[in-house]
Write an enzyme that holds these catalytic residues in place. Structure first.
Site, short mmCIF file in Angstrom:
data_model
loop_
_atom_site.label_atom_id
_atom_site.label_comp_id
_atom_site.label_asym_id
_atom_site.label_seq_id
_atom_site.Cartn_x
_atom_site.Cartn_y
_atom_site.Cartn_z
N CYS A 1 -4.29 0.71 -2.33
CA CYS A 1 -4.10 -0.57 -1.61
C CYS A 1 -3.03 -1.42 -2.29
CB CYS A 1 -5.39 -1.36 -1.61
SG CYS A 1 -6.71 -0.66 -0.62
N GLU B 1 0.44 5.16 0.67
CA GLU B 1 -0.47 6.17 1.23
C GLU B 1 -0.08 7.58 0.79
OE1 GLU B 1 -0.78 5.35 5.45
OE2 GLU B 1 -2.00 3.57 5.04
N CYS C 1 -10.11 -5.18 0.77
CA CYS C 1 -11.27 -4.27 0.83
C CYS C 1 -12.16 -4.52 -0.40
CB CYS C 1 -10.82 -2.82 0.88
SG CYS C 1 -10.24 -2.19 -0.71
N GLU D 1 -3.07 -4.64 -2.97
CA GLU D 1 -3.57 -5.58 -3.97
C GLU D 1 -3.66 -4.90 -5.34
OE1 GLU D 1 -4.76 -4.89 -1.01
OE2 GLU D 1 -5.93 -6.51 -0.15
N ASN E 1 0.84 -1.21 0.00
CA ASN E 1 0.00 0.00 0.00
C ASN E 1 0.86 1.25 0.00
OD1 ASN E 1 0.50 -1.01 2.66
ND2 ASN E 1 -1.07 0.31 3.52
N CYS F 1 -10.70 -3.64 -3.85
CA CYS F 1 -9.69 -4.60 -4.32
C CYS F 1 -10.33 -5.90 -4.78
CB CYS F 1 -8.66 -4.86 -3.22
SG CYS F 1 -7.57 -3.45 -2.98
N1 THU Z 1 -5.26 -1.47 2.57
C1 THU Z 1 -4.73 -2.28 1.62
O1 THU Z 1 -3.60 -2.06 1.15
N2 THU Z 1 -5.47 -3.32 1.18
C2 THU Z 1 -6.71 -3.61 1.63
O2 THU Z 1 -7.36 -4.47 1.07
C3 THU Z 1 -7.25 -2.92 2.80
C4 THU Z 1 -6.57 -1.65 3.15
C5 THU Z 1 -4.47 -0.31 3.01
C6 THU Z 1 -5.06 1.02 2.62
C7 THU Z 1 -4.45 1.92 3.67
O3 THU Z 1 -3.15 2.30 3.21
C8 THU Z 1 -4.28 1.03 4.88
O4 THU Z 1 -4.38 -0.29 4.42
C9 THU Z 1 -5.32 1.27 5.97
O5 THU Z 1 -6.60 1.22 5.45
#
Ligand code: THU
Length: 159
Positions: free
Chosen positions: A72, A63, A110, A74, A61, A113
């Protein structure tokens, strides 16, 4: 009225049962998680994608101070695979995560994804095996419909 029952099948493997390939995919996802850029959530996610040519590509991920601009793990991995290996299908994908530096019990993708996994599957023309990992167990699912039943896909779009 009629009721339709939808079933999802998940195979749960404890660490001692992991195959060589499962171990490889999970350690690739963990290595990716450790490279996440997640200073805001301190939730580091790693994803590894196994391609039809045997290569593994990873993502973590990424940010952003403007929160919705991040992406994310994925999607980073799947979009990289799609953009780099145009016609090579995705065969399997593994995901794991660290919360404040500690591996979580289960990393569940999520909704957004899940939708992107479904699209990669349509692109591949075959089910993608999904491995969701924690410290002790992995959940293994055959295909995006296990994660996303009653889904939206291109079949309803006009030709
Ligand atoms: N996140 C992911 O990378 N994948 C997911 O399927 C769920 C959430 C990340 C997004 C954000 O950077 C952090 O996790 C907190 O939500």
């Amino acid at each position: 009225m009629k009721e339709i029952k939808l079933e999802t099948s998940v195979r749960v493997y404890t660490k001692t049962e992991w195959t060589e390939q499962q171990t490889l995919l999970m350690s690739a996802a963990m290595a990716a998680a450790q490279k996440a850029y997640a200073p805001y959530s301190r939730f580091q996610v790693g994803a590894a994608v196994l391609l039809g040519n045997g290569e593994i590509v990873t993502g973590s991920n990424q940010e952003n101070a403007a929160y919705p601009s991040g992406l994310c793990a994925e999607r980073v991995a799947l979009f990289y695979a799609g953009a780099t290996y145009l016609d090579i299908p995705v065969k399997a994908m593994s995901v794991t995560a660290l919360s404040a530096g500690k591996q979580v019990a289960l990393a569940a993708p999520c909704g957004g994804c899940r939708q992107v996994i479904l699209e990669s599957e349509m692109r591949a023309g075959d089910k993608i095996q999904i491995l969701l990992g924690g410290a002790e167990e992995i959940y293994v699912m055959e295909g995006a419909s296990s994660l996303l039943p009653v889904s939206f896909d291109a079949s309803v779009l006009p030709e």
